[in-house]
Design a protein around this motif. Structure first.
Motif, PDB file in Angstrom:
ATOM      1  N   VAL A  30       0.854  -1.137  -0.040  1.00 41.42           N
ATOM      2  CA  VAL A  30       0.042   0.185   0.142  1.00 41.42           C
ATOM      3  C   VAL A  30       0.919   1.157  -0.106  1.00 41.42           C
ATOM      4  O   VAL A  30       2.019   1.287   0.770  1.00 41.42           O
ATOM      5  CB  VAL A  30      -1.062   0.048   1.123  1.00 41.42           C
ATOM      6  CG1 VAL A  30      -1.825   1.230   1.339  1.00 41.42           C
ATOM      7  CG2 VAL A  30      -1.842  -1.085   1.504  1.00 41.42           C
ATOM      8  N   GLN A  31       0.823   2.088  -0.955  1.00 39.83           N
ATOM      9  CA  GLN A  31       1.271   3.327  -0.937  1.00 39.83           C
ATOM     10  C   GLN A  31       0.055   4.547  -0.720  1.00 39.83           C
ATOM     11  O   GLN A  31      -0.892   4.572  -1.670  1.00 39.83           O
ATOM     12  CB  GLN A  31       1.945   3.828  -2.402  1.00 39.83           C
ATOM     13  CG  GLN A  31       2.517   5.163  -2.667  1.00 39.83           C
ATOM     14  CD  GLN A  31       3.603   5.305  -1.686  1.00 39.83           C
ATOM     15  OE1 GLN A  31       4.745   4.792  -1.589  1.00 39.83           O
ATOM     16  NE2 GLN A  31       3.596   6.428  -0.775  1.00 39.83           N
ATOM     17  N   VAL A  32       0.225   5.353   0.216  1.00 40.52           N
ATOM     18  CA  VAL A  32      -0.709   6.190   0.523  1.00 40.52           C
ATOM     19  C   VAL A  32      -0.287   7.737   0.034  1.00 40.52           C
ATOM     20  O   VAL A  32       0.808   8.160   0.056  1.00 40.52           O
ATOM     21  CB  VAL A  32      -0.529   6.392   2.146  1.00 40.52           C
ATOM     22  CG1 VAL A  32      -1.800   7.567   2.556  1.00 40.52           C
ATOM     23  CG2 VAL A  32      -1.065   5.326   2.721  1.00 40.52           C
ATOM     24  N   THR A  43      -1.789  12.807  10.268  1.00 36.67           N
ATOM     25  CA  THR A  43      -0.598  13.158   9.835  1.00 36.67           C
ATOM     26  C   THR A  43       0.177  12.185   8.797  1.00 36.67           C
ATOM     27  O   THR A  43      -0.241  11.011   8.818  1.00 36.67           O
ATOM     28  CB  THR A  43       0.314  13.297  10.813  1.00 36.67           C
ATOM     29  OG1 THR A  43       0.668  11.998  11.806  1.00 36.67           O
ATOM     30  CG2 THR A  43      -0.157  14.387  12.022  1.00 36.67           C
ATOM     31  N   PRO A  44       0.994  12.479   7.817  1.00 32.15           N
ATOM     32  CA  PRO A  44       1.747  11.704   7.160  1.00 32.15           C
ATOM     33  C   PRO A  44       2.544  10.477   7.968  1.00 32.15           C
ATOM     34  O   PRO A  44       2.651   9.397   7.520  1.00 32.15           O
ATOM     35  CB  PRO A  44       2.591  12.419   6.245  1.00 32.15           C
ATOM     36  CG  PRO A  44       1.968  13.866   6.141  1.00 32.15           C
ATOM     37  CD  PRO A  44       1.250  13.996   7.586  1.00 32.15           C
ATOM     38  N   ALA A  48       2.636   6.548   7.158  1.00 35.89           N
ATOM     39  CA  ALA A  48       4.230   6.008   6.986  1.00 35.89           C
ATOM     40  C   ALA A  48       4.775   5.161   7.967  1.00 35.89           C
ATOM     41  O   ALA A  48       5.328   3.855   7.674  1.00 35.89           O
ATOM     42  CB  ALA A  48       5.274   7.301   7.135  1.00 35.89           C
ATOM     43  N   ALA A  49       4.324   5.064   9.195  1.00 35.88           N
ATOM     44  CA  ALA A  49       4.591   4.065  10.213  1.00 35.88           C
ATOM     45  C   ALA A  49       4.091   2.809  10.153  1.00 35.88           C
ATOM     46  O   ALA A  49       4.391   1.742   9.951  1.00 35.88           O
ATOM     47  CB  ALA A  49       4.237   4.546  11.544  1.00 35.88           C
ATOM     48  N   GLN A  54       7.195   6.401   2.533  1.00 37.18           N
ATOM     49  CA  GLN A  54       7.027   7.649   2.370  1.00 37.18           C
ATOM     50  C   GLN A  54       5.733   7.876   1.942  1.00 37.18           C
ATOM     51  O   GLN A  54       5.427   7.301   0.793  1.00 37.18           O
ATOM     52  CB  GLN A  54       8.174   8.451   1.578  1.00 37.18           C
ATOM     53  CG  GLN A  54       7.944   9.946   1.522  1.00 37.18           C
ATOM     54  CD  GLN A  54       9.150  10.303   0.412  1.00 37.18           C
ATOM     55  OE1 GLN A  54      10.217   9.778   0.186  1.00 37.18           O
ATOM     56  NE2 GLN A  54       8.701  11.535   0.293  1.00 37.18           N
ATOM     57  N   VAL A  55       5.050   8.592   2.619  1.00 34.58           N
ATOM     58  CA  VAL A  55       3.826   9.281   2.244  1.00 34.58           C
ATOM     59  C   VAL A  55       3.610  10.381   1.291  1.00 34.58           C
ATOM     60  O   VAL A  55       4.557  11.158   1.527  1.00 34.58           O
ATOM     61  CB  VAL A  55       2.764   9.654   3.484  1.00 34.58           C
ATOM     62  CG1 VAL A  55       1.547  10.026   3.009  1.00 34.58           C
ATOM     63  CG2 VAL A  55       2.612   8.328   4.497  1.00 34.58           C
ATOM     64  N   LEU A  56       3.113  10.217   0.226  1.00 35.73           N
ATOM     65  CA  LEU A  56       3.286  11.284  -0.959  1.00 35.73           C
ATOM     66  C   LEU A  56       2.055  12.439  -0.626  1.00 35.73           C
ATOM     67  O   LEU A  56       0.838  12.095  -0.341  1.00 35.73           O
ATOM     68  CB  LEU A  56       2.853  10.671  -2.288  1.00 35.73           C
ATOM     69  CG  LEU A  56       3.766   9.599  -2.708  1.00 35.73           C
ATOM     70  CD1 LEU A  56       3.402   8.828  -3.904  1.00 35.73           C
ATOM     71  CD2 LEU A  56       5.238   9.863  -2.664  1.00 35.73           C
TER      72      LEU A  56
END
Length: 414
Positions: A30-32, A43-44, A48-49, A54-56
């Protein structure tokens, strides 16, 4: 499965963290992507955690991709790379503003730009205030998106963050996950079938400007057509509703019961299954006036006659092997009336539902009922009409498998 999870700005944004975890449990990467509005609620760092990625958040970041842990090979345009990487794009929650941007092809932030560049299936789970959900602009945007083949996971009803009660709550996480899995790996179990589906309420002319009709919206039949199309079937939709349907679905517009009867019987020989979800008028005016009836006197008496029973006639005339399913919209003794129609009309199944309920009434986005067969019944719990359509088609496929199996067993030489 590579899932791109877009999160928009709304109180339901916190639920996207649970959605991410459930997708991971299903084996998904999953990419957020967060909109600026979403960052006001979560929060990103949270995503990310959970995702380990890395959250975009912005269209204006260096074009360096960390997708799948690969080292960047020279310069890349990030939103194009991301769009091409994904097997499915899920936007949950999707705000009214996000729906409008998707419907009109706007691309003014990272998520909307990715959505415009993506060729992967798209799943959208809206969440908003009930009045925003019911607004004509939102409804038109949803119809536009459905017409493009985008999967809409309808919101649930209940108490909203604003204190109002009604539709608008983000759908349950398992329902969104199920829609995502289906979009990424579509079931093609109806390939080879030609489904003839009716939808909407007929209109029976009184004079050139007035008619007898009912409140049917056509939503259930359209949901069945959309779901069948995605499962590989050829679909012909005979409808009184002008609502948009996906490309690839043949739509035949009719108005009266007689027009619907003609359209159904003309196309029945080429169909493998007929699903009569339309609300066909039981009576019509015997002699409609050729000119507008003028107001005169305190009363107007209309002489009515029965309309043809399309379902029963189709059951009698169907080619060998053609499945016939009907609907029974009732306000009392729902199962008993459904059983009676099952026997009298000679069909394979009847979906009986209580239209007197406020949460499943005519025109509602939700439905519930019971699917009746000669030897059993299947409860269809309260859900969106799109989810209920999938359950009904599950049973259509089961009927087909049982029918084919019995024909093989009865054929000499097998």
């Amino acid at each position: 499965m590579k899932v791109l999870l877009g999160v928009c700005g709304g109180i339901a944004a916190y639920k996207a963290a649970e959605l991410l975890r459930e997708l991971q449990r299903q084996g998904a990467e999953v990419q957020v992507v967060l909109t600026q509005g979403a960052e006001k609620f979560v929060t990103p760092l949270t995503f990310a955690a959970l995702s380990g990625r890395q959250v975009l958040t912005s269209l204006w970041t260096p074009a360096v991709s960390e997708i799948a842990g690969e080292q960047p090979q020279g310069f890349g345009i990030e939103h194009i790379d991301i769009a091409q990487w994904a097997d499915v794009l899920v936007i949950a929650p999707a705000t009214a503003h996000a729906l409008a941007k998707l419907a009109h092809g706007m691309a003014d932030d990272l998520l909307s730009t990715i959505a415009l560049a993506a060729t992967a299936p798209v799943v959208v789970a809206p969440a908003m205030n009930v009045n925003m959900w019911r607004h004509p602009a939102t409804r038109e945007n949803l119809e536009t998106l459905r017409g493009r083949g985008i999967t809409i996971v309808e919101p649930a009803s209940g108490e909203l963050a604003c204190g109002m009660v009604g539709e608008g709550r983000l759908a349950e996480i398992p329902e969104i996950v199920s829609a995502t899995l289906h979009a990424a790996n579509p079931i093609r179990d109806l390939a080879g079938e030609h489904l003839l589906i009716t939808a909407g309420g007929t209109r029976e002319a009184i004079d050139p400007v007035r008619f007898l009709g009912n409140r049917s919206s056509g939503k259930m039949g359209i949901a069945l057509a959309e779901a069948a199309l995605k499962r590989g079937a050829k679909v012909t939709l005979i409808t009184t509703a002008s609502r948009a349907v996906s490309l690839g679905c043949e739509r035949v517009l009719v108005e009266s019961a007689e027009e619907m009867r003609t359209a159904v019987l003309d196309r029945l020989p080429g169909a493998t299954a007929l699903i009569m979800a339309a609300a066909v008028a039981d009576y019509r005016v015997t002699n409609p006036a050729a000119q507008k009836i003028k107001k005169s006197g305190e009363k107007l008496t209309l002489e009515l006659e029965r309309t043809p029973d399309i379902l029963a006639e189709a059951a009698r005339l169907r080619p060998s092997g053609t499945l016939i399913l009907g609907f029974a919209a009732e306000t009392e003794r729902v199962v008993e009336e459904g059983r009676r129609k099952l026997r009298e009309k000679g069909v394979d199944a009847i979906v009986a539902n209580d239209v007197s309920r406020p949460d499943t009434g005519i025109g509602s986005d939700h439905n519930a009922g019971v699917m009746l067969f000669a030897d059993r019944e299947v409860r269809l719990e309260l859900s969106s009409k799109w989810t209920m359509a999938e359950r009904i088609l599950d049973e259509v496929h089961r009927l087909r498998v049982l029918r084919d199996r019995s024909e093989v067993e009865l054929t000499p030489g097998y």
